[in-house]
Design a protein around this motif. Structure first.
Motif, PDB file in Angstrom:
ATOM      1  N   LEU A 164     -37.024   4.610  20.666  1.00 47.89           N
ATOM      2  CA  LEU A 164     -37.080   3.740  21.811  1.00 47.89           C
ATOM      3  C   LEU A 164     -36.821   2.346  21.313  1.00 47.89           C
ATOM      4  O   LEU A 164     -37.144   1.965  20.462  1.00 47.89           O
ATOM      5  N   PRO A 165     -35.585   2.019  22.219  1.00 51.74           N
ATOM      6  CA  PRO A 165     -35.076   0.438  21.562  1.00 51.74           C
ATOM      7  C   PRO A 165     -36.313  -0.380  21.535  1.00 51.74           C
ATOM      8  O   PRO A 165     -37.240  -0.522  22.211  1.00 51.74           O
ATOM      9  N   SER A 166     -36.098  -1.455  20.609  1.00 58.38           N
ATOM     10  CA  SER A 166     -36.869  -2.627  20.637  1.00 58.38           C
ATOM     11  C   SER A 166     -36.996  -3.293  21.855  1.00 58.38           C
ATOM     12  O   SER A 166     -36.146  -3.557  22.711  1.00 58.38           O
ATOM     13  N   ARG A 175     -28.102  -1.043  31.306  1.00 58.08           N
ATOM     14  CA  ARG A 175     -29.579  -0.652  30.973  1.00 58.08           C
ATOM     15  C   ARG A 175     -30.573  -0.934  32.058  1.00 58.08           C
ATOM     16  O   ARG A 175     -30.134  -1.677  32.952  1.00 58.08           O
ATOM     17  N   TYR A 233     -37.567  11.671  24.637  1.00 58.49           N
ATOM     18  CA  TYR A 233     -36.233  11.438  24.741  1.00 58.49           C
ATOM     19  C   TYR A 233     -35.238  12.487  25.352  1.00 58.49           C
ATOM     20  O   TYR A 233     -35.398  13.593  25.140  1.00 58.49           O
ATOM     21  N   ARG A 257     -21.433  -0.632  29.064  1.00 58.11           N
ATOM     22  CA  ARG A 257     -22.846  -0.279  28.816  1.00 58.11           C
ATOM     23  C   ARG A 257     -23.895  -0.830  30.208  1.00 58.11           C
ATOM     24  O   ARG A 257     -23.745  -1.842  30.334  1.00 58.11           O
ATOM     25  N   LYS A 262     -33.704   9.991  19.683  1.00 58.43           N
ATOM     26  CA  LYS A 262     -33.541   8.486  19.420  1.00 58.43           C
ATOM     27  C   LYS A 262     -34.761   7.778  19.521  1.00 58.43           C
ATOM     28  O   LYS A 262     -35.395   7.847  20.503  1.00 58.43           O
ATOM     29  N   PHE A 268     -38.377  -2.171  24.715  1.00 54.64           N
ATOM     30  CA  PHE A 268     -38.564  -1.342  25.762  1.00 54.64           C
ATOM     31  C   PHE A 268     -39.942  -1.026  25.895  1.00 54.64           C
ATOM     32  O   PHE A 268     -40.505  -0.759  27.314  1.00 54.64           O
ATOM     33  N   VAL A 284     -30.342   3.800  28.942  1.00 54.06           N
ATOM     34  CA  VAL A 284     -29.069   3.092  28.389  1.00 54.06           C
ATOM     35  C   VAL A 284     -28.011   4.099  28.873  1.00 54.06           C
ATOM     36  O   VAL A 284     -27.864   5.090  28.189  1.00 54.06           O
ATOM     37  N   ASP A 310     -28.854   7.837  27.500  1.00 57.76           N
ATOM     38  CA  ASP A 310     -29.922   7.889  27.015  1.00 57.76           C
ATOM     39  C   ASP A 310     -31.143   7.530  27.806  1.00 57.76           C
ATOM     40  O   ASP A 310     -31.171   6.543  28.436  1.00 57.76           O
ATOM     41  N   TRP A 350     -35.310   7.709  27.769  1.00 61.08           N
ATOM     42  CA  TRP A 350     -36.824   7.615  27.323  1.00 61.08           C
ATOM     43  C   TRP A 350     -37.714   7.346  28.535  1.00 61.08           C
ATOM     44  O   TRP A 350     -37.900   6.709  29.182  1.00 61.08           O
TER      45      TRP A 350
END
Length: 295
Positions: A120-122, A227, A138, A225, A118, A124, A242, A154, A156
């Protein structure tokens, strides 16, 4: 955000002394440590009363009735606050599993999911204080109690901020991440906690739900959820998490035990929304357990 969902921002920057706060969906903030410690008994009583209504109910599932929805909402509140108020998600889920008889013995194990990637989310990269070229690896892990997968995480992480031995262990084994990086004496900063599903619909949906009074609630796969970031002893972030909690946290009869529900939020079962009605209090001491964690 879906109607009826609630969102919390948990702010606990290093050495700030500000304590842990949560941001409600109306924009106001409230300190979690004092909020839980001051009012925890209220929702524990609420949760006990809600589940007591089903003590004699036969069969599994949460009744699709006003009382059933309130009981499910109270259970999610209790779990969310317990996760925010204790240092280990694994131990919190084990208590939850045992209290609600999800498995015997009530032991939570980590199952690594291989073959997935996956991005890396925006946002981060900025939080991790790294440039566009910094390598990121990941890992995905499921936390399961018996046959129930309670959480999907998840992760990272930054290999350049870990030792070579740590990276080899993470590459070659299923050893839990927290155990591998324990020599870093890390701490956890929770960024946000989001309720993804509310059993208590609003407006016309609430009136329609109240009118049905039969059947069983349909719970979506993802219900909660969190974070978070992990920091080493030099205060450098090295991991972004996450964690998504699943419908399996509610895979028990609502007439089951409420023992072990600790540090739960106060008030009526819709506490994620009604919490905004509490007036702000004077600053309270930070809750160190909100930062120090070993998942």
């Amino acid at each position: 955000m879906k109607p009826g969902a609630a969102w919390f921002m948990v702010d606990n920057p290093p050495a700030s002394g500000r304590g842990t706060t949560m941001r409600l969906d109306d924009g106001r903030t409230r300190r979690i440590s004092g909020f839980i410690n001051h009012c925890g008994l209220g929702v524990l009583v609420s949760l006990a009363c809600a589940t007591a209504a089903f003590a004699g109910s036969p069969g599994p599932g949460w009744p699709d009735t006003p009382a059933g929805r309130q009981a499910a909402a109270a259970a999610l509140q209790a779990l969310n606050a317990d996760l925010l108020g204790h240092p280990s998600a694994t131990l919190t889920l084990e208590r939850w599993c045992g209290a609600h008889h999800l498995a015997s013995p009530a032991r939570v194990v980590a199952r690594r999911v291989r073959g997935l990637e996956k991005p890396l989310p925006s946002g981060f990269r900025k939080l991790l204080a790294i440039g566009a070229d910094e390598p990121v690896r990941y890992r995905r892990v499921q936390l399961a109690c018996g046959d129930h997968v309670l959480s999907e995480a998840d992760n990272w992480y930054l290999p350049n901020r870990l030792s070579a031995a740590m990276n080899r262990q993470l590459d070659d084994t299923d050893t839990p991440f927290g155990k591998v990086v324990r020599p870093l004496h890390f701490r956890r900063r929770t960024l946000s906690a989001e309720l993804l599903w509310s059993p208590l619909p609003a407006g016309e949906s609430a009136r329609a739900a109240a009118a049905t009074g039969h059947g069983v609630l349909t719970v979506p796969h993802a219900v909660l959820r969190h974070r978070a970031l992990l920091y080493d002893s030099a205060d450098r972030p090295f991991s972004a998490l996450v964690e998504t909690y699943t419908d399996q946290v509610l895979a028990y009869s609502p007439g089951g035990s409420t023992a072990g529900a600790r540090s739960v939020l106060p008030g009526r079962p819709a506490v994620f929304r009604t919490a905004a009605g509490h007036e702000p209090r004077a600053p309270l001491a930070a809750d160190p357990s909100a930062e120090t964690v070993n998942r």
